[in-house]
Design a protein around this motif. Structure first.
Motif, PDB file in Angstrom:
ATOM      1  N   HIS A 180       0.847  -1.116  -0.001  1.00 60.64           N
ATOM      2  CA  HIS A 180      -0.107   0.200   0.069  1.00 60.64           C
ATOM      3  C   HIS A 180       0.782   1.391   0.068  1.00 60.64           C
ATOM      4  CE1 HIS A 180      -3.819   2.412   0.396  1.00 60.64           C
ATOM      5  NE2 HIS A 180      -2.932   3.095   1.496  1.00 60.64           N
ATOM      6  N   ILE A 181       1.956   1.007   0.765  1.00 59.09           N
ATOM      7  CA  ILE A 181       2.859   2.356   0.895  1.00 59.09           C
ATOM      8  C   ILE A 181       3.372   2.567  -0.489  1.00 59.09           C
ATOM      9  CG2 ILE A 181       4.877   3.471   2.001  1.00 59.09           C
ATOM     10  CD1 ILE A 181       2.313   3.393   3.684  1.00 59.09           C
ATOM     11  N   ARG A 182       3.982   1.413  -1.111  1.00 63.55           N
ATOM     12  CA  ARG A 182       4.429   1.587  -2.397  1.00 63.55           C
ATOM     13  C   ARG A 182       3.462   2.285  -3.398  1.00 63.55           C
ATOM     14  NH1 ARG A 182       8.662  -1.781  -4.526  1.00 63.55           N
ATOM     15  NH2 ARG A 182       9.796  -2.842  -3.097  1.00 63.55           N
ATOM     16  N   CYS A 183       2.322   1.977  -3.425  1.00 62.33           N
ATOM     17  CA  CYS A 183       1.244   2.508  -4.396  1.00 62.33           C
ATOM     18  C   CYS A 183       1.209   3.964  -4.135  1.00 62.33           C
ATOM     19  CB  CYS A 183      -0.089   1.853  -4.166  1.00 62.33           C
ATOM     20  SG  CYS A 183       0.114   0.131  -4.667  1.00 62.33           S
ATOM     21  N   VAL A 184       1.003   4.328  -2.846  1.00 56.09           N
ATOM     22  CA  VAL A 184       0.941   5.682  -2.475  1.00 56.09           C
ATOM     23  C   VAL A 184       1.889   6.743  -2.886  1.00 56.09           C
ATOM     24  CG1 VAL A 184       0.490   7.288  -0.364  1.00 56.09           C
ATOM     25  CG2 VAL A 184      -0.732   5.322  -0.563  1.00 56.09           C
ATOM     26  N   ALA A 185       3.192   6.080  -2.674  1.00 58.70           N
ATOM     27  CA  ALA A 185       4.147   6.759  -2.887  1.00 58.70           C
ATOM     28  C   ALA A 185       4.891   6.750  -4.410  1.00 58.70           C
ATOM     29  CB  ALA A 185       5.591   6.126  -2.279  1.00 58.70           C
ATOM     30  N   GLY A 186       3.870   5.925  -5.330  1.00 56.84           N
ATOM     31  CA  GLY A 186       4.254   6.034  -6.706  1.00 56.84           C
ATOM     32  C   GLY A 186       5.505   4.968  -6.841  1.00 56.84           C
ATOM     33  N   TRP A 187       5.715   4.127  -6.183  1.00 58.84           N
ATOM     34  CA  TRP A 187       6.863   3.182  -6.433  1.00 58.84           C
ATOM     35  C   TRP A 187       6.094   1.985  -7.118  1.00 58.84           C
ATOM     36  CZ3 TRP A 187      10.534   1.951  -1.594  1.00 58.84           C
ATOM     37  CH2 TRP A 187      11.110   3.325  -1.316  1.00 58.84           C
ATOM     38  N   PRO A 188       6.988   1.061  -7.839  1.00 58.58           N
ATOM     39  CA  PRO A 188       6.540   0.115  -8.478  1.00 58.58           C
ATOM     40  C   PRO A 188       5.894  -0.906  -7.402  1.00 58.58           C
ATOM     41  CG  PRO A 188       8.616   0.422  -9.263  1.00 58.58           C
ATOM     42  CD  PRO A 188       8.480   1.481  -8.123  1.00 58.58           C
ATOM     43  N   LEU A 189       5.064  -1.909  -8.026  1.00 55.32           N
ATOM     44  CA  LEU A 189       4.285  -2.932  -7.063  1.00 55.32           C
ATOM     45  C   LEU A 189       5.608  -3.837  -6.737  1.00 55.32           C
ATOM     46  CD1 LEU A 189       0.989  -3.394  -8.955  1.00 55.32           C
ATOM     47  CD2 LEU A 189       1.352  -2.085  -6.636  1.00 55.32           C
TER      48      LEU A 189
END
Length: 359
Positions: free
Chosen positions: A292-301
């Motif tokens: 979830h943090i990856r998504c919010v931060a704009g990082w790859p899954l």
């Protein structure tokens, strides 16, 4: 939005255990976290960089919170949409956004949305008064569960109706508020699918766990589910389709009833990390909170490959006080930092790693 660099600040609306576990995951990735919660001394606030204590309708506090964050997310679906709009007006993105919130906050809107996007649910009827129940009950086969349209969870805001004579008492039991009457379903088991959708629209999911409830509260989630691969794959496709239809960014959970013939009927969805996914950090390459943090931060899954079969056991009420000496060698304990145990209150969980996966 450009990917956030470590050292950026992620705001979380809500201070409970989900926010606590998200804050911990964010810290592991190098982010600072600010919590916004009306509660004094929330569990999430004690593991975060800082916390704002203010009401959901405090526009000044929400704006100040927004200015202190680079991006904002949420830990539960009952954050008022108006609060999200204040933060967005202050120039900060809230992920997931108002659409996921507004659809999930109203059971009538939610089930109508699911059906409109090809995701079948149990049959249901809109209920505005106790007098609506008898006719609705007859159309649904004579038995159903009355559910408040808003805010009910963990069995709250629900009442079974087996006879038209029970209409008034059921209506009063749920608080005499707008509701739906949902037809009774003879299901074989319940599963859920957790899916993550990134800012680029990429989606990925975890293995669907089989879920067991006690007194309306999730007691155990187990993977693998024991269902045929085709059923699991269909459930995963439907959850990914829902995330796309909402334009959702982050983790989302879609719960299903599985009928004896394998037919899937969606129960409800949560636009956030979910209790039935608490096993993922210990059993998968990437757990739901980091994802979830990856998504919010704009990082790859991250990769959701399951490394272990597992079961997750909720610790409810006084069961939250666990003697560490009694944990098994494959048990991982997570406590939520709540100051007081109460009947029906989730105090923590145990993830039990079972056999390593061989594939």
């Amino acid at each position: 939005m450009s990917p956030l660099r470590p050292g950026a600040t992620i705001g979380i609306l809500g201070g409970g255990q989900l926010g606590r576990m998200m804050a911990t995951a964010a810290a592991q990735l190098g982010f600072d976290v600010l919590i916004y919660s009306p509660e004094d001394d929330p569990p999430a606030g004690r593991v975060a960089t800082g916390a704002f204590q203010a009401d959901w309708d405090d526009a000044e506090a929400l704006s100040e919170f927004a200015r202190a964050c680079d991006v904002v997310t949420l830990e539960f679906e009952n954050v008022p949409v108006a609060s999200v709009e204040v933060i967005e007006a202050a120039g900060k993105r809230v992920l997931p956004g108002a659409k996921s919130l507004s659809v999930s906050q109203d059971r009538l809107t939610e089930k109508t949305f699911l059906n409109a996007h090809g995701i079948a649910t149990a049959p249901f009827r809109e209920i505005e008064a106790a007098s609506d129940i008898p006719a609705a009950l007859e159309s649904l086969g004579g038995k159903g569960v009355l559910k408040t349209r808003r805010e009910g969870y963990d069995g709250k805001g629900q009442a079974w109706v087996h006879d038209p004579a029970e209409a008034e008492s059921a209506w009063q039991k749920i608080g005499a508020v707008p509701a739906i009457l949902e037809g009774a379903i003879a299901f074989a088991c319940e599963i859920s699918v957790l899916v993550a959708r990134s800012q680029t629209g990429a989606t990925i999911s975890w293995a669907p766990p089989r879920n067991e409830h006690e007194n309306g509260i999730l007691a155990r989630s187990t993977v693998p589910s024991g269902l045929a691969r085709a059923i699991e794959d269909e459930a995963r496709r439907k959850a990914m389709h829902l995330a796309d239809a909402l334009g959702h960014i982050g983790v989302l959970a879609l719960e299903f009833f599985v009928l004896p013939d394998g037919t899937l009927l969606a129960n409800e969805f949560a636009p956030r990390v979910h209790n039935s996914g608490h096993w993922t950090p210990e059993a998968c390459q990437t757990g739901q909170f980091e994802q979830h943090i990856r998504c919010v931060a704009g990082w790859p899954l991250g990769d959701t490959h399951r490394l272990f079969d597992a079961e997750m056991l909720n610790l409810i009420g006084e069961a939250g006080y666990v003697d560490p000496a009694k944990l098994g060698k494959n048990d991982v304990l997570t406590l939520y930092g709540k100051r007081e145990a109460r009947p029906g209150r989730k105090m923590g969980h145990i993830t039990r790693r079972l056999a390593p996966r061989k594939d």
